[in-house]
Structures are given as C-alpha cells and as structure tokens.
Design an enzyme around this catalytic site. Structure first.
Site, PDB file in Angstrom:
ATOM      1  N   SER A  44      10.374  -8.504  20.723  1.00 33.17           N
ATOM      2  CA  SER A  44       9.789  -8.942  21.992  1.00 33.17           C
ATOM      3  C   SER A  44       9.113 -10.293  21.832  1.00 33.17           C
ATOM      4  CB  SER A  44       8.756  -7.902  22.428  1.00 33.17           C
ATOM      5  OG  SER A  44       7.972  -8.389  23.490  1.00 33.17           O
ATOM      6  N   TYR A  57       0.874  -2.539  20.203  1.00 30.03           N
ATOM      7  CA  TYR A  57       2.314  -2.566  20.510  1.00 30.03           C
ATOM      8  C   TYR A  57       2.963  -3.807  19.892  1.00 30.03           C
ATOM      9  CZ  TYR A  57       6.580  -3.628  23.090  1.00 30.03           C
ATOM     10  OH  TYR A  57       7.874  -3.975  23.410  1.00 30.03           O
ATOM     11  N   LYS A  70       5.750  -4.383  16.620  1.00 29.05           N
ATOM     12  CA  LYS A  70       7.003  -5.152  16.604  1.00 29.05           C
ATOM     13  C   LYS A  70       7.015  -6.140  15.438  1.00 29.05           C
ATOM     14  CE  LYS A  70       9.123  -3.366  20.155  1.00 29.05           C
ATOM     15  NZ  LYS A  70      10.306  -2.538  19.945  1.00 29.05           N
ATOM     16  N   ASN A 102      11.251 -11.474  29.513  1.00 36.60           N
ATOM     17  CA  ASN A 102      10.872 -10.433  30.479  1.00 36.60           C
ATOM     18  C   ASN A 102      12.093  -9.858  31.190  1.00 36.60           C
ATOM     19  OD1 ASN A 102       8.387 -11.996  29.920  1.00 36.60           O
ATOM     20  ND2 ASN A 102       7.491 -10.528  31.332  1.00 36.60           N
ATOM     21  N   ASN A 112       3.060  -1.033  34.952  1.00 33.73           N
ATOM     22  CA  ASN A 112       2.164  -2.097  34.471  1.00 33.73           C
ATOM     23  C   ASN A 112       2.788  -3.457  34.692  1.00 33.73           C
ATOM     24  OD1 ASN A 112       0.202  -0.362  33.193  1.00 33.73           O
ATOM     25  ND2 ASN A 112       1.768   0.068  31.654  1.00 33.73           N
ATOM     26  N   ARG A 133       6.407 -16.586  33.574  1.00 32.01           N
ATOM     27  CA  ARG A 133       7.189 -15.821  32.595  1.00 32.01           C
ATOM     28  C   ARG A 133       8.647 -16.220  32.687  1.00 32.01           C
ATOM     29  NH1 ARG A 133       2.771 -15.042  31.504  1.00 32.01           N
ATOM     30  NH2 ARG A 133       1.655 -13.131  30.965  1.00 32.01           N
TER      31      ARG A 133
HETATM   32  P1  NAD Z   1      12.672   2.420  27.689  1.00 32.63           P
HETATM   33  O1  NAD Z   1      11.416   3.196  27.486  1.00 32.63           O
HETATM   34  O2  NAD Z   1      13.330   2.453  29.010  1.00 32.63           O
HETATM   35  O3  NAD Z   1      13.759   2.854  26.588  1.00 32.63           O
HETATM   36  C1  NAD Z   1      13.407   3.309  25.293  1.00 32.63           C
HETATM   37  C2  NAD Z   1      14.185   4.594  25.034  1.00 32.63           C
HETATM   38  O4  NAD Z   1      13.866   5.064  23.727  1.00 32.63           O
HETATM   39  C3  NAD Z   1      13.835   5.707  26.011  1.00 32.63           C
HETATM   40  O5  NAD Z   1      15.023   6.281  26.514  1.00 32.63           O
HETATM   41  C4  NAD Z   1      13.041   6.692  25.166  1.00 32.63           C
HETATM   42  O6  NAD Z   1      13.220   8.008  25.623  1.00 32.63           O
HETATM   43  C5  NAD Z   1      13.620   6.456  23.793  1.00 32.63           C
HETATM   44  N1  NAD Z   1      12.738   6.775  22.669  1.00 32.63           N
HETATM   45  C6  NAD Z   1      11.457   6.379  22.465  1.00 32.63           C
HETATM   46  N2  NAD Z   1      10.998   6.888  21.303  1.00 32.63           N
HETATM   47  C7  NAD Z   1      12.009   7.591  20.765  1.00 32.63           C
HETATM   48  C8  NAD Z   1      12.161   8.335  19.561  1.00 32.63           C
HETATM   49  N3  NAD Z   1      11.145   8.471  18.704  1.00 32.63           N
HETATM   50  N4  NAD Z   1      13.357   8.913  19.299  1.00 32.63           N
HETATM   51  C9  NAD Z   1      14.390   8.794  20.165  1.00 32.63           C
HETATM   52  N5  NAD Z   1      14.302   8.121  21.326  1.00 32.63           N
HETATM   53  C10 NAD Z   1      13.130   7.522  21.614  1.00 32.63           C
HETATM   54  O7  NAD Z   1      12.352   0.914  27.250  1.00 32.63           O
HETATM   55  P2  NAD Z   1      13.249  -0.382  27.410  1.00 32.63           P
HETATM   56  O8  NAD Z   1      12.591  -1.249  28.408  1.00 32.63           O
HETATM   57  O9  NAD Z   1      14.671  -0.040  27.554  1.00 32.63           O
HETATM   58  O10 NAD Z   1      12.980  -1.048  25.985  1.00 32.63           O
HETATM   59  C11 NAD Z   1      13.870  -0.899  24.902  1.00 32.63           C
HETATM   60  C12 NAD Z   1      13.314  -1.615  23.690  1.00 32.63           C
HETATM   61  O11 NAD Z   1      13.087  -2.988  24.014  1.00 32.63           O
HETATM   62  C13 NAD Z   1      11.972  -1.087  23.184  1.00 32.63           C
HETATM   63  O12 NAD Z   1      11.990  -1.160  21.777  1.00 32.63           O
HETATM   64  C14 NAD Z   1      10.957  -2.059  23.742  1.00 32.63           C
HETATM   65  O13 NAD Z   1       9.798  -2.128  22.939  1.00 32.63           O
HETATM   66  C15 NAD Z   1      11.749  -3.353  23.688  1.00 32.63           C
HETATM   67  N6  NAD Z   1      11.310  -4.372  24.660  1.00 32.63           N
HETATM   68  C16 NAD Z   1      11.265  -4.050  25.996  1.00 32.63           C
HETATM   69  C17 NAD Z   1      10.831  -5.005  26.908  1.00 32.63           C
HETATM   70  C18 NAD Z   1      10.745  -4.678  28.390  1.00 32.63           C
HETATM   71  O14 NAD Z   1      10.053  -5.390  29.110  1.00 32.63           O
HETATM   72  N7  NAD Z   1      11.428  -3.660  28.896  1.00 32.63           N
HETATM   73  C19 NAD Z   1      10.469  -6.291  26.473  1.00 32.63           C
HETATM   74  C20 NAD Z   1      10.553  -6.595  25.124  1.00 32.63           C
HETATM   75  C21 NAD Z   1      10.984  -5.614  24.220  1.00 32.63           C
HETATM   76  C1  UD1 Z   2       3.751  -7.433  29.338  1.00 36.97           C
HETATM   77  C2  UD1 Z   2       3.072  -7.064  28.027  1.00 36.97           C
HETATM   78  C3  UD1 Z   2       3.973  -7.483  26.878  1.00 36.97           C
HETATM   79  C4  UD1 Z   2       5.349  -6.852  27.028  1.00 36.97           C
HETATM   80  C5  UD1 Z   2       5.935  -7.238  28.387  1.00 36.97           C
HETATM   81  C6  UD1 Z   2       7.267  -6.595  28.661  1.00 36.97           C
HETATM   82  C7  UD1 Z   2       0.657  -7.168  28.498  1.00 36.97           C
HETATM   83  C8  UD1 Z   2      -0.611  -7.924  28.242  1.00 36.97           C
HETATM   84  N1  UD1 Z   2       1.777  -7.728  27.954  1.00 36.97           N
HETATM   85  O1  UD1 Z   2       3.943  -8.811  29.314  1.00 36.97           O
HETATM   86  O2  UD1 Z   2       3.417  -7.082  25.644  1.00 36.97           O
HETATM   87  O3  UD1 Z   2       6.211  -7.309  26.003  1.00 36.97           O
HETATM   88  O4  UD1 Z   2       5.024  -6.814  29.416  1.00 36.97           O
HETATM   89  O5  UD1 Z   2       7.145  -5.207  28.705  1.00 36.97           O
HETATM   90  O6  UD1 Z   2       0.671  -6.115  29.103  1.00 36.97           O
HETATM   91  N2  UD1 Z   2       1.218  -9.491  36.951  1.00 36.97           N
HETATM   92  C9  UD1 Z   2       0.560  -9.452  38.164  1.00 36.97           C
HETATM   93  N3  UD1 Z   2       0.428  -8.247  38.781  1.00 36.97           N
HETATM   94  C10 UD1 Z   2       0.906  -7.080  38.248  1.00 36.97           C
HETATM   95  C11 UD1 Z   2       1.578  -7.128  37.014  1.00 36.97           C
HETATM   96  C12 UD1 Z   2       1.705  -8.356  36.386  1.00 36.97           C
HETATM   97  O7  UD1 Z   2       0.117 -10.476  38.673  1.00 36.97           O
HETATM   98  O8  UD1 Z   2       0.744  -6.011  38.862  1.00 36.97           O
HETATM   99  C13 UD1 Z   2       1.422 -10.797  36.317  1.00 36.97           C
HETATM  100  C14 UD1 Z   2       0.872 -10.910  34.912  1.00 36.97           C
HETATM  101  O9  UD1 Z   2      -0.447 -11.358  34.931  1.00 36.97           O
HETATM  102  C15 UD1 Z   2       1.853 -11.925  34.287  1.00 36.97           C
HETATM  103  C16 UD1 Z   2       3.186 -11.646  35.011  1.00 36.97           C
HETATM  104  O10 UD1 Z   2       2.826 -10.977  36.221  1.00 36.97           O
HETATM  105  O11 UD1 Z   2       1.454 -13.237  34.589  1.00 36.97           O
HETATM  106  C17 UD1 Z   2       4.135 -10.766  34.229  1.00 36.97           C
HETATM  107  O12 UD1 Z   2       3.460  -9.589  33.814  1.00 36.97           O
HETATM  108  P1  UD1 Z   2       4.231  -8.362  33.104  1.00 36.97           P
HETATM  109  O13 UD1 Z   2       5.421  -8.021  33.894  1.00 36.97           O
HETATM  110  O14 UD1 Z   2       3.212  -7.296  32.830  1.00 36.97           O
HETATM  111  O15 UD1 Z   2       4.758  -8.984  31.726  1.00 36.97           O
HETATM  112  P2  UD1 Z   2       3.980  -9.749  30.563  1.00 36.97           P
HETATM  113  O16 UD1 Z   2       2.582 -10.066  30.930  1.00 36.97           O
HETATM  114  O17 UD1 Z   2       4.841 -10.890  30.153  1.00 36.97           O
END
Ligand code: NAD
Ligand code: UD1
Length: 339
Positions: free
Chosen positions: A126, A150, A154, A180, A199, A232
């Site tokens: 991430s 978190y 990573k 994002n 969130n 973002r």
């Molecule tokens: P998600 O929660 O939708 O998918 C993760 C999946 O992993 C889920 O289906 C969950 O049930 C499964 N899982 C979690 N722990 C497990 C375990 N111990 N054993 C087996 N399955 C398990 O999340 P996502 O948004 O698809 O994210 C996927 C990956 O990308 C994660 O590693 C997350 O940290 C990373 N990531 C996500 C974002 C984002 O904004 N979505 C951004 C940066 C990195």
């Molecule tokens: C958040 C996480 C980051 C994670 C990423 C993707 C935090 C501090 N960081 O990042 O670790 O990798 O999500 O899962 O939680 N915002 C609003 N209103 C809202 C929600 C967000 O104004 O209700 C704003 C935030 O202040 C930011 C932007 O929208 O400026 C994006 O926020 P978000 O989607 O939460 O992503 P990140 O902050 O990049």
C-alpha cells in the site's frame, strides 16, 4: 498454461476483480479465503460473470495444514496474496491481531509455499508505507515510515519478502503498492462492500448517494492543496486488477521480482470526488466541512514511471469511470437479494 494461480483473500474487493482479469487471460485460478471480510456468494457472482465454475476453498492463511493440503491437491505456479485486515482504526485498537493476521499470515503462507517449491508471489502492499512522503508524486525509492499498526504491518511484510529474496534468489516477489482503489466491475455484480460504516471516502460517498447516510463529512479544507481538501491518487479497481496480471506474467516469464506503485499519477481532491460522484448519480451530494482526520496526509500521488517500464502498466480509466461503476454497483446491490 503451466500451473494454477492461488488467490489468497481472492473473495475480497481487489481479489475478486483480479480473479476475472486472470481468468480472462487464460489462467486457471483458485480462491482461498476465510471470508472474514467478504461473503461466499461472491463466488456465484464470479461464476455468473466469467461463465465458468469457480474453484474456492474456505480456509485461513495462518493454517499450515490447510495450505499444505491445498498445495498437495493443486499444481500452483504462483500466489497472489491479498488476505489481510485493512482498517487503520481497528489496527490501532488491536495491533496484535493485525500482526497475527497480516504478518503471521504471510510467514505461514511463505513457509507452505517453500515446502511445495512454489516460489512466485505477488503481494498487496500500500501507499500507506510512505507515511507522510517528502516528495509527490512519490517514487518507490521513498523512505518507508508508516504511521499506524496497519501500515507498519505492510512494511514488515515487505521486509520479510526482501530478506527471503536476498537469502534465496529462487524466490520472485512482485510487491505492488496500491494507491486508492475505487470503482467496481461493470456488471454491477461485484464491488466494494464494507460491512460497517465505511472509513474510506469513495464507499462513504456511495452510501450518501444511495440515501443510507445523510451527508458526506469532508475532513479538512485547509490543506495546502488547490481547493484545500485532501488529494489522493484514485485508481480504478479494474486497472489495478490488470496490474496484478502484468506483475504475475513478469514474475513467471523473467523470474525477477519488482516493487512498483500502482496509481494513475494524477491527484484528485475530496471535492473532485464529490463532484464526479454527483455527476454519476445525477444529484448534488450534500457535504459538510469538518476538522482534519488525525493521521491524514495532505497529498498522496504515485510516481508511475517504474510500473510502466517494468510491467508496461498504464491506467485506462478515469475518476468518472470509477464513480459511474461504483454507482451502478450500489444501485444493483440494492436490488439483489443478499443471502
Ligand atoms: P478485502 O477485505 O475486501 O479483501 C481481503 C480478503 O482477504 C477478504 O476476502 C478477507 O475475507 C480475506 N482474508 C483476510 N484475512 C484472511 C486470512 N487470515 N485468511 C484467509 N483470508 C483472509 O480487502 P481489499 O480491499 O480487497 O484489499 C486486498 C489487499 O490489498 C489487502 O492486503 C489490503 O491491505 C491491500 N490494500 C487495500 C487497499 C484498499 O484501499 N482497498 C489499499 C492498499 C492496499
Ligand atoms: C486510508 C488509510 C490508508 C489506507 C487507505 C486505503 C487512514 C489514515 N489511512 O487512506 O492507510 O491505505 O485508506 O484503504 O485511514 N475523507 C473525507 N471524508 C471521509 C473519508 C475520507 O473527507 O468520510 C478524505 C480523507 O481525509 C482523505 C481522502 O478523503 O483526504 C481519502 O480518504 P480515504 O479514502 O480514507 O483514503 P486515505 O486517507 O488515502
């Protein structure tokens, strides 16, 4: 094609879209998931979209015996490891649980891969590993300094992969630092489906658009950005899915690992997102300015040159595409009967 691809955490948001990209490219894919943050019905939807049955095994990446059975039953050429917990707020409350799942899960998976002589892995990292970056757009060489459990999980995972690759060059790792992720599949059958109040911005905006939440809270309008709101680098989940395909193909064809950002290189503000979503759903979405969210970064934006030169990766979809597909997904969801 020689060998199957295992998607650990493949039933989740990014994993399910990646499943479709890999199947479309001709890979045979197995999903392994404990459904802690997804629903088993996603496999029926993937079957409906792809027109073929889905192989899905329920299990936990911290379960060595389950992984050994999986590797014994299938000839697995590479793993894409999505399985992790991803809420920053929860990680602050439960750092040990995050270490156990995210770091412990990776170590257990790597040990099972080692026993099975499967040495190729794509890892979901991430942009959060950059903390507050000195430079935007941020290059992959930027210092890693995450600010919460978190993000630190990573960084620790990346370090484990680097140490393993140094100890034994037979391993090849594709470390993908997502910016994002947003948007959904055009079918309206899969997308981001947070269990609680979201969130993240995009799913929160979607809940306001569909009428489940009254208004968007904009966290801060005094950042050093063009309109004062946080900026973002939003990337369409289908572009991101294609990034995994390219990463896998690169690992399998070259045997060489890589660490790359996956983003568009273009920053968008909170107000840009609200405006784009308002256009997609055909109504002006209500919002209110609130205080900055603690721990937030003013600007995150990817330097994208390395993903282009190493993987040939470039994004194709716009913020409007992300909002339109998200809106299609949430409105389709409202009509689908969930089990
Ligand atoms: P998600 O929660 O939708 O998918 C993760 C999946 O992993 C889920 O289906 C969950 O049930 C499964 N899982 C979690 N722990 C497990 C375990 N111990 N054993 C087996 N399955 C398990 O999340 P996502 O948004 O698809 O994210 C996927 C990956 O990308 C994660 O590693 C997350 O940290 C990373 N990531 C996500 C974002 C984002 O904004 N979505 C951004 C940066 C990195
Ligand atoms: C958040 C996480 C980051 C994670 C990423 C993707 C935090 C501090 N960081 O990042 O670790 O990798 O999500 O899962 O939680 N915002 C609003 N209103 C809202 C929600 C967000 O104004 O209700 C704003 C935030 O202040 C930011 C932007 O929208 O400026 C994006 O926020 P978000 O989607 O939460 O992503 P990140 O902050 O990049």
């Amino acid at each position: 094609m020689a060998g199957k691809i295992l998607l650990a955490g493949g039933a989740g948001y990014i994993g399910s879209h990646t499943y479709l990209a890999l199947v479309a490219a001709g890979f045979e894919v197995i999903i392994f998931d404990n459904f802690v943050n997804s629903h088993p019905s996603v496999t029926e939807r993937l079957a409906e979209i792809s027109g073929a049955p889905v192989t899905c095994v329920t299990g936990d990446v911290r379960d060595s015996a389950a992984l050994d059975r999986l590797f014994a039953e299938h000839d697995i050429a590479a793993v894409v490891h999505f399985a992790a917990l991803k809420s920053v707020a929860d990680s602050v409350k439960d750092p040990l649980g995050y270490l156990d799942n995210n770091l412990g899960g990776l170590v257990t998976l790597l040990a099972a891969m080692d026993r099975a002589r499967c040495r190729n892995l794509v890892f979901s990292s991430s942009a959060t590993v950059y903390g507050i970056p000195d430079e935007t757009p941020t290059p992959e060489t930027a210092e890693r300094r995450a600010m919460n459990p978190y993000g630190r999980s990573k960084i620790m995972c990346e370090e484990v992969l680097e140490e393993l690759a140094t100890a034994d060059p037979g391993w090849a790792f594709g470390i993908l630092r997502y910016f994002n992720p947003a948007g959904a599949h055009p079918s309206g059958l899969i997308g981001e489906d947070p269990k609680d109040v979201p969130n993240n911005l995009m799913p929160f905006v979607a809940k306001v658009a569909i009428g489940e939440i009254a208004q968007i809270k904009v966290f801060g309008n005094d950042y050093p950005t063009p309109d004062g709101t946080g900026v973002r680098d939003y990337i369409h989940v289908e572009d991101l899915a294609r990034g995994h395909l390219l990463s896998l193909q690169s690992l399998l064809s070259t045997g060489q690992g890589h660490v790359v950002n996956l983003g568009t290189g273009k920053g968008q503000s909170v107000l840009d997102v609200i405006n784009a979503y308002s256009a997609a759903c055909g109504q002006d979405l209500p919002f209110v300015f609130e205080a900055r969210r603690p721990g937030d970064v003013p600007i995150y934006c990817a330097q994208t040159d390395l993903a282009k030169s190493v993987l040939g990766f470039e994004t194709e979809k716009s913020l409007a595409d992300m909002c339109e597909s998200s809106w299609h997904w949430v409105t389709s969801q409202a009509h689908l009967k969930r089990p």
